[in-house]
Design a protein around this motif. Sequence first.
Motif, PDB file in Angstrom:
ATOM      1  N   ARG A 177      23.283 -44.741   9.213  1.00  0.00           N
ATOM      2  CA  ARG A 177      23.242 -43.355   9.675  1.00  0.00           C
ATOM      3  C   ARG A 177      23.848 -42.514   8.576  1.00  0.00           C
ATOM      4  O   ARG A 177      25.045 -42.446   8.425  1.00  0.00           O
ATOM      5  CB  ARG A 177      24.031 -43.239  10.971  1.00  0.00           C
ATOM      6  N   GLY A 227      18.566 -32.237  15.383  1.00  0.00           N
ATOM      7  CA  GLY A 227      17.967 -32.831  16.560  1.00  0.00           C
ATOM      8  C   GLY A 227      16.512 -32.440  16.674  1.00  0.00           C
ATOM      9  O   GLY A 227      15.947 -31.800  15.797  1.00  0.00           O
ATOM     10  N   TRP A 273      28.006 -30.412  22.336  1.00  0.00           N
ATOM     11  CA  TRP A 273      27.151 -30.204  21.171  1.00  0.00           C
ATOM     12  C   TRP A 273      27.702 -29.074  20.312  1.00  0.00           C
ATOM     13  O   TRP A 273      27.826 -29.193  19.104  1.00  0.00           O
ATOM     14  CB  TRP A 273      25.744 -29.873  21.654  1.00  0.00           C
ATOM     15  N   PRO A 305      26.705 -36.120  11.328  1.00  0.00           N
ATOM     16  CA  PRO A 305      26.885 -35.940  12.765  1.00  0.00           C
ATOM     17  C   PRO A 305      27.827 -36.983  13.331  1.00  0.00           C
ATOM     18  O   PRO A 305      27.648 -38.172  13.134  1.00  0.00           O
ATOM     19  CB  PRO A 305      25.481 -36.103  13.325  1.00  0.00           C
ATOM     20  N   ASP A 332      29.961 -39.053  16.407  1.00  0.00           N
ATOM     21  CA  ASP A 332      29.491 -39.778  17.584  1.00  0.00           C
ATOM     22  C   ASP A 332      29.353 -38.855  18.800  1.00  0.00           C
ATOM     23  O   ASP A 332      28.384 -38.950  19.548  1.00  0.00           O
ATOM     24  CB  ASP A 332      30.437 -40.928  17.913  1.00  0.00           C
ATOM     25  N   TRP A 370      28.803 -35.620  18.902  1.00  0.00           N
ATOM     26  CA  TRP A 370      27.659 -34.731  18.751  1.00  0.00           C
ATOM     27  C   TRP A 370      26.353 -35.490  18.989  1.00  0.00           C
ATOM     28  O   TRP A 370      25.446 -34.984  19.645  1.00  0.00           O
ATOM     29  CB  TRP A 370      27.642 -34.097  17.358  1.00  0.00           C
ATOM     30  N   GLU A 371      26.257 -36.708  18.475  1.00  0.00           N
ATOM     31  CA  GLU A 371      25.026 -37.488  18.653  1.00  0.00           C
ATOM     32  C   GLU A 371      24.781 -37.819  20.114  1.00  0.00           C
ATOM     33  O   GLU A 371      23.641 -37.791  20.571  1.00  0.00           O
ATOM     34  CB  GLU A 371      25.068 -38.752  17.808  1.00  0.00           C
ATOM     35  N   ASP A 375      23.592 -34.585  21.665  1.00  0.00           N
ATOM     36  CA  ASP A 375      22.242 -34.281  21.201  1.00  0.00           C
ATOM     37  C   ASP A 375      21.210 -35.181  21.870  1.00  0.00           C
ATOM     38  O   ASP A 375      20.148 -34.726  22.288  1.00  0.00           O
ATOM     39  CB  ASP A 375      22.171 -34.418  19.681  1.00  0.00           C
ATOM     40  N   ASP A 376      21.538 -36.477  21.997  1.00  0.00           N
ATOM     41  CA  ASP A 376      20.628 -37.402  22.668  1.00  0.00           C
ATOM     42  C   ASP A 376      20.404 -37.006  24.120  1.00  0.00           C
ATOM     43  O   ASP A 376      19.276 -37.035  24.615  1.00  0.00           O
ATOM     44  CB  ASP A 376      21.159 -38.837  22.600  1.00  0.00           C
TER      45      ASP A 376
END
Length: 140
Positions: A49, A59, A89, A110, A112, A114-115, A118-119
């Motif tokens: 990543r 995203g 986010w 990014p 963890d 934020w990810e 976002d997911d």
Amino acid sequence: MQHSVRSVSLTPQSSGGGRGVPRQDRSAPPRRSSRHTADGSSGDNAPARGRRSRSEPPGGFFSVEDPPPFEAPPGIAEITGWELAAALWREHLPEQLLGVDCASCKQAWPCDAWEIADDLINQCCESAQLAAKQAAADAG
């Protein structure tokens, strides 16, 4: 008052204190490798990543310049999940100066948090699109 006495074997094969509890390993835990190495790959077997630049869209549906709204748009089924994810986010955006670390938790962006946010937002948007397509197919 009588106490019961249990015999204790202090041989090397015994569990240490005779209390039935295994002896704890007091050695230091193994060191975690860095999240990112010089070649851009992660230290473990997980997929690499890399860091994203501010110009690269982070995203699928929103960007740093166009963040998700705090309130869930029409068609979003998980309203509370959306609101929590949108706040997370926005809280974990890249720092203003260099844009390579998270301004909130200081991890490589990014990060963890934020990810995950976002997911969740992307899943909500994809579910809303799928529901809209299904409703259009049912109506037509």
